[in-house]
Design a protein around this motif. Structure first.
Motif, PDB file in Angstrom:
ATOM      1  N   ARG A 255      46.885  49.722  44.578  1.00 59.42           N
ATOM      2  CA  ARG A 255      45.611  49.700  45.318  1.00 59.42           C
ATOM      3  C   ARG A 255      44.729  48.566  44.780  1.00 59.42           C
ATOM      4  NH1 ARG A 255      46.141  55.432  45.078  1.00 59.42           N
ATOM      5  NH2 ARG A 255      46.471  56.275  47.183  1.00 59.42           N
ATOM      6  N   ARG A 256      44.750  48.386  43.471  1.00 61.15           N
ATOM      7  CA  ARG A 256      43.979  47.304  42.865  1.00 61.15           C
ATOM      8  C   ARG A 256      44.557  45.949  43.269  1.00 61.15           C
ATOM      9  NH1 ARG A 256      45.252  47.970  37.744  1.00 61.15           N
ATOM     10  NH2 ARG A 256      46.617  46.144  37.580  1.00 61.15           N
ATOM     11  N   ARG A 257      45.855  45.812  43.220  1.00 59.77           N
ATOM     12  CA  ARG A 257      46.487  44.527  43.495  1.00 59.77           C
ATOM     13  C   ARG A 257      46.425  44.133  44.962  1.00 59.77           C
ATOM     14  NH1 ARG A 257      51.846  45.014  39.618  1.00 59.77           N
ATOM     15  NH2 ARG A 257      50.758  44.505  37.671  1.00 59.77           N
ATOM     16  N   LEU A 258      46.559  45.105  45.847  1.00 64.03           N
ATOM     17  CA  LEU A 258      46.619  44.790  47.277  1.00 64.03           C
ATOM     18  C   LEU A 258      45.270  44.906  47.958  1.00 64.03           C
ATOM     19  CD1 LEU A 258      50.009  46.504  48.252  1.00 64.03           C
ATOM     20  CD2 LEU A 258      49.595  44.193  47.382  1.00 64.03           C
ATOM     21  N   GLY A 259      44.234  45.281  47.212  1.00 66.74           N
ATOM     22  CA  GLY A 259      42.894  45.353  47.780  1.00 66.74           C
ATOM     23  C   GLY A 259      42.300  43.957  47.942  1.00 66.74           C
ATOM     24  N   GLU A 260      41.131  43.882  48.541  1.00 67.21           N
ATOM     25  CA  GLU A 260      40.451  42.597  48.750  1.00 67.21           C
ATOM     26  C   GLU A 260      40.143  41.955  47.403  1.00 67.21           C
ATOM     27  OE1 GLU A 260      39.389  39.383  49.730  1.00 67.21           O
ATOM     28  OE2 GLU A 260      39.564  40.589  51.563  1.00 67.21           O
ATOM     29  N   GLY A 261      40.692  40.768  47.171  1.00 64.86           N
ATOM     30  CA  GLY A 261      40.526  40.114  45.876  1.00 64.86           C
ATOM     31  C   GLY A 261      39.349  39.173  45.794  1.00 64.86           C
ATOM     32  N   LYS A 262      38.785  38.811  46.944  1.00 63.07           N
ATOM     33  CA  LYS A 262      37.701  37.824  46.953  1.00 63.07           C
ATOM     34  C   LYS A 262      36.359  38.532  46.751  1.00 63.07           C
ATOM     35  CE  LYS A 262      40.327  34.764  49.976  1.00 63.07           C
ATOM     36  NZ  LYS A 262      40.465  34.203  51.331  1.00 63.07           N
ATOM     37  N   ASP A 263      36.065  38.827  45.486  1.00 62.58           N
ATOM     38  CA  ASP A 263      34.831  39.534  45.157  1.00 62.58           C
ATOM     39  C   ASP A 263      33.903  38.615  44.358  1.00 62.58           C
ATOM     40  OD1 ASP A 263      35.958  39.466  42.595  1.00 62.58           O
ATOM     41  OD2 ASP A 263      36.769  41.493  42.768  1.00 62.58           O
ATOM     42  N   ASP A 264      32.888  39.196  43.729  1.00 59.48           N
ATOM     43  CA  ASP A 264      31.871  38.402  43.040  1.00 59.48           C
ATOM     44  C   ASP A 264      32.219  38.092  41.585  1.00 59.48           C
ATOM     45  OD1 ASP A 264      30.233  38.149  45.252  1.00 59.48           O
ATOM     46  OD2 ASP A 264      29.155  40.013  44.844  1.00 59.48           O
ATOM     47  N   THR A 265      33.405  38.510  41.127  1.00 58.26           N
ATOM     48  CA  THR A 265      33.827  38.137  39.780  1.00 58.26           C
ATOM     49  C   THR A 265      34.211  36.659  39.775  1.00 58.26           C
ATOM     50  OG1 THR A 265      36.160  38.675  40.202  1.00 58.26           O
ATOM     51  CG2 THR A 265      34.731  40.466  39.399  1.00 58.26           C
ATOM     52  N   LEU A 266      34.286  36.066  38.575  1.00 57.19           N
ATOM     53  CA  LEU A 266      34.715  34.675  38.472  1.00 57.19           C
ATOM     54  C   LEU A 266      36.104  34.521  39.078  1.00 57.19           C
ATOM     55  CD1 LEU A 266      34.502  31.754  37.499  1.00 57.19           C
ATOM     56  CD2 LEU A 266      35.303  32.526  35.242  1.00 57.19           C
ATOM     57  N   GLU A 267      36.980  35.489  38.822  1.00 54.29           N
ATOM     58  CA  GLU A 267      38.348  35.420  39.326  1.00 54.29           C
ATOM     59  C   GLU A 267      38.390  35.541  40.847  1.00 54.29           C
ATOM     60  OE1 GLU A 267      37.992  36.399  35.227  1.00 54.29           O
ATOM     61  OE2 GLU A 267      37.294  37.583  36.940  1.00 54.29           O
ATOM     62  N   GLY A 268      37.505  36.371  41.412  1.00 50.81           N
ATOM     63  CA  GLY A 268      37.426  36.495  42.864  1.00 50.81           C
ATOM     64  C   GLY A 268      36.923  35.222  43.520  1.00 50.81           C
TER      65      GLY A 268
ATOM     66  N   GLY B 229      34.087  26.219  29.194  1.00 47.42           N
ATOM     67  CA  GLY B 229      33.493  27.242  28.342  1.00 47.42           C
ATOM     68  C   GLY B 229      33.357  28.603  28.981  1.00 47.42           C
ATOM     69  N   ASN B 230      33.931  28.802  30.162  1.00 51.43           N
ATOM     70  CA  ASN B 230      33.839  30.087  30.845  1.00 51.43           C
ATOM     71  C   ASN B 230      35.072  30.934  30.548  1.00 51.43           C
ATOM     72  OD1 ASN B 230      31.365  29.421  32.189  1.00 51.43           O
ATOM     73  ND2 ASN B 230      32.560  28.082  33.525  1.00 51.43           N
ATOM     74  N   GLN B 231      34.860  32.250  30.446  1.00 52.76           N
ATOM     75  CA  GLN B 231      35.947  33.167  30.114  1.00 52.76           C
ATOM     76  C   GLN B 231      36.656  33.633  31.375  1.00 52.76           C
ATOM     77  OE1 GLN B 231      34.747  36.378  27.591  1.00 52.76           O
ATOM     78  NE2 GLN B 231      36.794  37.274  27.463  1.00 52.76           N
ATOM     79  N   VAL B 232      37.970  33.471  31.416  1.00 54.04           N
ATOM     80  CA  VAL B 232      38.778  33.849  32.575  1.00 54.04           C
ATOM     81  C   VAL B 232      39.643  35.052  32.214  1.00 54.04           C
ATOM     82  CG1 VAL B 232      40.580  33.116  34.190  1.00 54.04           C
ATOM     83  CG2 VAL B 232      38.834  31.479  33.443  1.00 54.04           C
ATOM     84  N   ASN B 233      39.624  36.066  33.038  1.00 55.33           N
ATOM     85  CA  ASN B 233      40.540  37.200  32.895  1.00 55.33           C
ATOM     86  C   ASN B 233      41.823  36.818  33.637  1.00 55.33           C
ATOM     87  OD1 ASN B 233      42.017  39.621  33.428  1.00 55.33           O
ATOM     88  ND2 ASN B 233      40.176  40.828  33.054  1.00 55.33           N
ATOM     89  N   TRP B 234      42.809  36.345  32.878  1.00 57.02           N
ATOM     90  CA  TRP B 234      43.999  35.773  33.503  1.00 57.02           C
ATOM     91  C   TRP B 234      44.838  36.806  34.239  1.00 57.02           C
ATOM     92  CZ3 TRP B 234      44.599  30.836  34.478  1.00 57.02           C
ATOM     93  CH2 TRP B 234      43.831  29.926  33.754  1.00 57.02           C
ATOM     94  N   GLN B 235      44.923  38.028  33.717  1.00 62.44           N
ATOM     95  CA  GLN B 235      45.676  39.055  34.445  1.00 62.44           C
ATOM     96  C   GLN B 235      45.050  39.294  35.812  1.00 62.44           C
ATOM     97  OE1 GLN B 235      46.193  42.872  32.508  1.00 62.44           O
ATOM     98  NE2 GLN B 235      46.881  43.859  34.390  1.00 62.44           N
TER      99      GLN B 235
ATOM    100  N   MET C 299      45.146  26.310  37.980  1.00 63.03           N
ATOM    101  CA  MET C 299      44.519  25.032  37.662  1.00 63.03           C
ATOM    102  C   MET C 299      42.999  25.168  37.583  1.00 63.03           C
ATOM    103  SD  MET C 299      44.405  21.619  40.038  1.00 63.03           S
ATOM    104  CE  MET C 299      43.213  22.437  41.124  1.00 63.03           C
ATOM    105  N   LEU C 300      42.409  25.855  38.559  1.00 60.80           N
ATOM    106  CA  LEU C 300      40.961  26.051  38.569  1.00 60.80           C
ATOM    107  C   LEU C 300      40.517  26.889  37.375  1.00 60.80           C
ATOM    108  CD1 LEU C 300      40.462  26.750  42.392  1.00 60.80           C
ATOM    109  CD2 LEU C 300      40.042  24.599  41.177  1.00 60.80           C
ATOM    110  N   GLY C 301      41.333  27.881  37.018  1.00 61.91           N
ATOM    111  CA  GLY C 301      41.030  28.693  35.842  1.00 61.91           C
ATOM    112  C   GLY C 301      41.052  27.866  34.568  1.00 61.91           C
TER     113      GLY C 301
END
Length: 214
Positions: free
Chosen positions: A117-130, A52-58, A43-45
């Motif tokens: 490793r990518r999926r189970l790593g810390e997801g809350k980063d500085d990307t828009l998705e994080g 107008g912001n680009q979201v990397n949905w994967q 929903m937030l995405g």
């Protein structure tokens, strides 16, 4: 070695309870929390894209669906304990990271290990998705706290969960989706009829004013 243990872990998440150790009118499992966070993140995405912001949905779906998978190793630790000190939070993160790596090496086929490793790593980063994940996680926690407050639960921890979740959400108020949440969704929540409405409205206004003053 196969992906059997990964699937088994999904069942483990169904048996882990959120906010353990407190009286609750409605129980929530870590699996249910992850499911709801994925929908809230979606929903937030949508709101971000509409602005107008680009979201990397994967990336967003991977982060939101898997963000608490590693709790199968250490459980959902009480929020006041988990955040008691920075050093404790850091130690818990180190334990979780180590157990996750051991799980990946021991149970995930080598050709998929980098993916997990990518999926189970810390997801809350500085990307828009994080950032969206950070907000979505706290929106669901805020609603869990609100649900108990609305039902008249006397445990003060749910007021703390509501307040602390709102504080975190406000840290991302530069996001279009957070502005939408504050302008449209939060007022609808506070418009519901429940006994402690005036108190919760006061706490909400006080929290927003405090964060804006910092």
């Amino acid at each position: 070695m196969g992906l059997h243990q990964y699937i088994t872990g999904l069942t483990n998440l169904e048996t882990l309870r959120c906010a353990p150790g407190f009286f609750k009118y409605e129980e929530h499992s870590v699996a249910a929390h992850s499911f709801k966070v994925a929908f809230i993140a979606q929903m937030l995405g949508d709101i971000e894209e509409h602005a107008g912001n680009q979201v990397n949905w994967q990336r967003l779906y991977e982060k939101s669906l898997n963000h608490d998978y590693t709790e199968r190793f250490i459980g959902d630790i009480k929020t006041p304990v988990k955040y008691a000190t920075k050093s404790l939070r850091s130690m818990l993160a180190d334990v979780e990271e180590s157990m996750t790596e051991n799980f990946i090496v021991g149970e995930i086929p080598s050709e998929f290990q980098d993916t997990y490793r990518r999926r189970l790593g810390e997801g809350k980063d500085d990307t828009l998705e994080g950032k969206i994940l950070s907000v979505a996680d706290k929106v669901d926690l805020m609603y869990e706290g609100f649900g108990e407050i609305e039902k008249g639960n006397p445990e003060s921890v749910f007021l703390d969960i509501y307040r602390e979740s709102l504080k975190t959400i406000l840290q991302f108020r530069e996001l279009a989706s957070v502005q939408y949440f504050l302008d449209h969704i939060l007022p609808d929540m506070l418009h519901e009829n429940f006994a402690d409405k005036s108190h919760l409205k006061a706490i909400t206004a006080e929290t927003i004013a405090q964060v804006e003053a910092d």
